[in-house]
Scaffold this motif. Structure first.
Motif, PDB file in Angstrom:
ATOM      1  N   VAL A 156       3.791   8.956 -16.140  1.00 26.81           N
ATOM      2  CA  VAL A 156       2.623   8.280 -16.659  1.00 26.81           C
ATOM      3  C   VAL A 156       2.836   6.833 -16.647  1.00 26.81           C
ATOM      4  O   VAL A 156       1.928   6.020 -16.433  1.00 26.81           O
ATOM      5  CB  VAL A 156       2.189   8.680 -18.100  1.00 26.81           C
ATOM      6  N   ILE A 157       4.058   6.387 -17.164  1.00 23.44           N
ATOM      7  CA  ILE A 157       4.331   4.837 -17.217  1.00 23.44           C
ATOM      8  C   ILE A 157       4.217   4.150 -15.863  1.00 23.44           C
ATOM      9  O   ILE A 157       3.937   3.076 -15.773  1.00 23.44           O
ATOM     10  CB  ILE A 157       5.604   4.602 -18.126  1.00 23.44           C
ATOM     11  N   ALA A 158       5.014   4.996 -14.896  1.00 22.87           N
ATOM     12  CA  ALA A 158       5.004   4.655 -13.662  1.00 22.87           C
ATOM     13  C   ALA A 158       3.737   4.076 -12.879  1.00 22.87           C
ATOM     14  O   ALA A 158       3.256   3.161 -12.212  1.00 22.87           O
ATOM     15  CB  ALA A 158       5.867   5.265 -12.681  1.00 22.87           C
ATOM     16  N   VAL A 159       2.801   4.975 -13.045  1.00 22.27           N
ATOM     17  CA  VAL A 159       1.178   5.077 -12.729  1.00 22.27           C
ATOM     18  C   VAL A 159       0.718   3.700 -13.526  1.00 22.27           C
ATOM     19  O   VAL A 159      -0.095   3.231 -12.676  1.00 22.27           O
ATOM     20  CB  VAL A 159       0.709   6.471 -12.723  1.00 22.27           C
ATOM     21  N   TYR A 160       0.781   3.791 -14.555  1.00 20.04           N
ATOM     22  CA  TYR A 160       0.170   2.771 -15.453  1.00 20.04           C
ATOM     23  C   TYR A 160       0.500   1.355 -14.783  1.00 20.04           C
ATOM     24  O   TYR A 160      -0.279   0.583 -14.876  1.00 20.04           O
ATOM     25  CB  TYR A 160       0.704   2.708 -16.855  1.00 20.04           C
ATOM     26  N   TYR A 161       1.755   1.220 -14.491  1.00 20.46           N
ATOM     27  CA  TYR A 161       2.306  -0.138 -14.171  1.00 20.46           C
ATOM     28  C   TYR A 161       1.879  -0.193 -12.599  1.00 20.46           C
ATOM     29  O   TYR A 161       1.853  -1.572 -12.356  1.00 20.46           O
ATOM     30  CB  TYR A 161       3.867  -0.229 -14.194  1.00 20.46           C
ATOM     31  N   HIS A 176       0.881  -1.262   0.164  1.00 23.32           N
ATOM     32  CA  HIS A 176      -0.076   0.061  -0.074  1.00 23.32           C
ATOM     33  C   HIS A 176       0.715   1.107  -0.046  1.00 23.32           C
ATOM     34  O   HIS A 176       0.376   2.361  -0.512  1.00 23.32           O
ATOM     35  CB  HIS A 176      -0.958   0.097   1.166  1.00 23.32           C
ATOM     36  N   ALA A 177       2.088   1.134   0.599  1.00 19.35           N
ATOM     37  CA  ALA A 177       2.853   2.327   0.486  1.00 19.35           C
ATOM     38  C   ALA A 177       3.426   2.724  -0.976  1.00 19.35           C
ATOM     39  O   ALA A 177       3.292   3.974  -1.233  1.00 19.35           O
ATOM     40  CB  ALA A 177       4.084   2.131   1.270  1.00 19.35           C
ATOM     41  N   ALA A 178       3.814   1.546  -1.691  1.00 27.33           N
ATOM     42  CA  ALA A 178       3.889   1.647  -3.277  1.00 27.33           C
ATOM     43  C   ALA A 178       2.842   2.329  -4.057  1.00 27.33           C
ATOM     44  O   ALA A 178       2.942   3.245  -4.613  1.00 27.33           O
ATOM     45  CB  ALA A 178       4.596   0.413  -3.767  1.00 27.33           C
ATOM     46  N   VAL A 179       1.578   1.706  -3.476  1.00 26.25           N
ATOM     47  CA  VAL A 179       0.412   2.383  -4.406  1.00 26.25           C
ATOM     48  C   VAL A 179       0.050   3.680  -3.872  1.00 26.25           C
ATOM     49  O   VAL A 179      -0.349   4.382  -4.922  1.00 26.25           O
ATOM     50  CB  VAL A 179      -0.739   1.486  -3.727  1.00 26.25           C
ATOM     51  N   VAL A 180       0.639   4.224  -2.879  1.00 22.07           N
ATOM     52  CA  VAL A 180       0.536   5.709  -2.393  1.00 22.07           C
ATOM     53  C   VAL A 180       1.540   6.618  -3.167  1.00 22.07           C
ATOM     54  O   VAL A 180       1.435   7.673  -3.622  1.00 22.07           O
ATOM     55  CB  VAL A 180       0.360   5.843  -0.915  1.00 22.07           C
ATOM     56  N   PHE A 181       2.829   6.119  -2.688  1.00 18.95           N
ATOM     57  CA  PHE A 181       3.934   6.885  -2.857  1.00 18.95           C
ATOM     58  C   PHE A 181       4.375   7.128  -4.508  1.00 18.95           C
ATOM     59  O   PHE A 181       4.846   8.043  -4.895  1.00 18.95           O
ATOM     60  CB  PHE A 181       5.193   6.558  -2.212  1.00 18.95           C
ATOM     61  N   ALA A 196      10.978  11.117  -4.681  1.00 19.42           N
ATOM     62  CA  ALA A 196      11.968  10.559  -5.422  1.00 19.42           C
ATOM     63  C   ALA A 196      12.969   9.624  -4.893  1.00 19.42           C
ATOM     64  O   ALA A 196      13.407   8.489  -5.321  1.00 19.42           O
ATOM     65  CB  ALA A 196      12.820  11.679  -6.156  1.00 19.42           C
ATOM     66  N   VAL A 197      13.133   9.626  -3.489  1.00 18.38           N
ATOM     67  CA  VAL A 197      13.808   8.694  -2.748  1.00 18.38           C
ATOM     68  C   VAL A 197      12.841   7.443  -2.204  1.00 18.38           C
ATOM     69  O   VAL A 197      13.219   6.366  -2.268  1.00 18.38           O
ATOM     70  CB  VAL A 197      14.603   9.407  -1.582  1.00 18.38           C
ATOM     71  N   VAL A 198      11.928   7.923  -1.533  1.00 18.90           N
ATOM     72  CA  VAL A 198      10.694   6.959  -0.688  1.00 18.90           C
ATOM     73  C   VAL A 198      10.270   6.178  -1.804  1.00 18.90           C
ATOM     74  O   VAL A 198      10.100   4.756  -1.590  1.00 18.90           O
ATOM     75  CB  VAL A 198       9.868   7.635  -0.011  1.00 18.90           C
ATOM     76  N   ALA A 199       9.632   6.492  -3.090  1.00 19.94           N
ATOM     77  CA  ALA A 199       8.837   5.600  -3.806  1.00 19.94           C
ATOM     78  C   ALA A 199       9.676   4.546  -4.355  1.00 19.94           C
ATOM     79  O   ALA A 199       9.049   3.563  -4.193  1.00 19.94           O
ATOM     80  CB  ALA A 199       8.190   6.486  -4.943  1.00 19.94           C
TER      81      ALA A 199
END
Length: 153
Positions: free
Chosen positions: A132-137, A16-21, A50-53
């Motif tokens: 855009v690509i990161a959010v898509y994946y 869920h952290a990745a889904v948010v960050f 940019a570091v946490v995600a």
């Protein structure tokens, strides 16, 4: 380290952290790229994201592999949705890492003040495309994971 915490799979706790960050990083990077007057106000948040995600996507991917290994040892067979999920999770990590690196580079170069406009535009365009690509994946990873766990219906 990536397997369990108090008997719970780390993967279920950190995904869920990745889904948010990741989407927050994408949004921050896009705003940073497009709205120059907001850069000083959002710079700290963009740098932190940019570091946490990328870290959260790495931990999520590694913990997912540990969970898969544990379930495979118990006789679970991987279906196509799970294989897709694992592939999309790896791709998400690499695109998020690339977005984080390009975003950090853009912030550092903008702060130095000697960035030619054409380089700034190119970096901004790359940031937007990577966002855009990161959010898509992230979406594809989550969707395939949900199908792997909960089924098609």
């Amino acid at each position: 380290m990536f397997d369990q915490v108090n008997g719970l799979p780390v993967h279920a706790l950190v995904l869920h952290a990745a889904v948010v960050f990741v989407p927050l990083l994408a949004l921050g990077a896009i705003v940073y790229a497009l709205v120059a007057k907001w850069r000083p106000k959002i710079e700290w948040a963009v740098v932190a994201l940019a570091v946490v995600a990328p870290i959260t996507t790495f931990v999520t991917r590694e913990s997912g592999e540990k969970l898969f290994d544990r379930l495979a040892a118990q006789g679970m067979k991987a279906g196509q949705n799970l294989n897709d999920h694992m592939h999309f999770g790896s791709v998400t990590f690499w695109f998020t890492l690339a977005l984080g690196v390009v975003t950090l580079a853009q912030v550092v170069l903008v702060r130095r003040g000697a960035l030619p406009k054409i380089v700034e535009w190119v970096l901004s365009a790359v940031m937007i495309v990577l966002a855009v690509i990161a959010v898509y994946y992230v979406y594809r990873t989550g969707d395939s994971g949900a199908h792997a766990v909960w089924g098609q219906s």
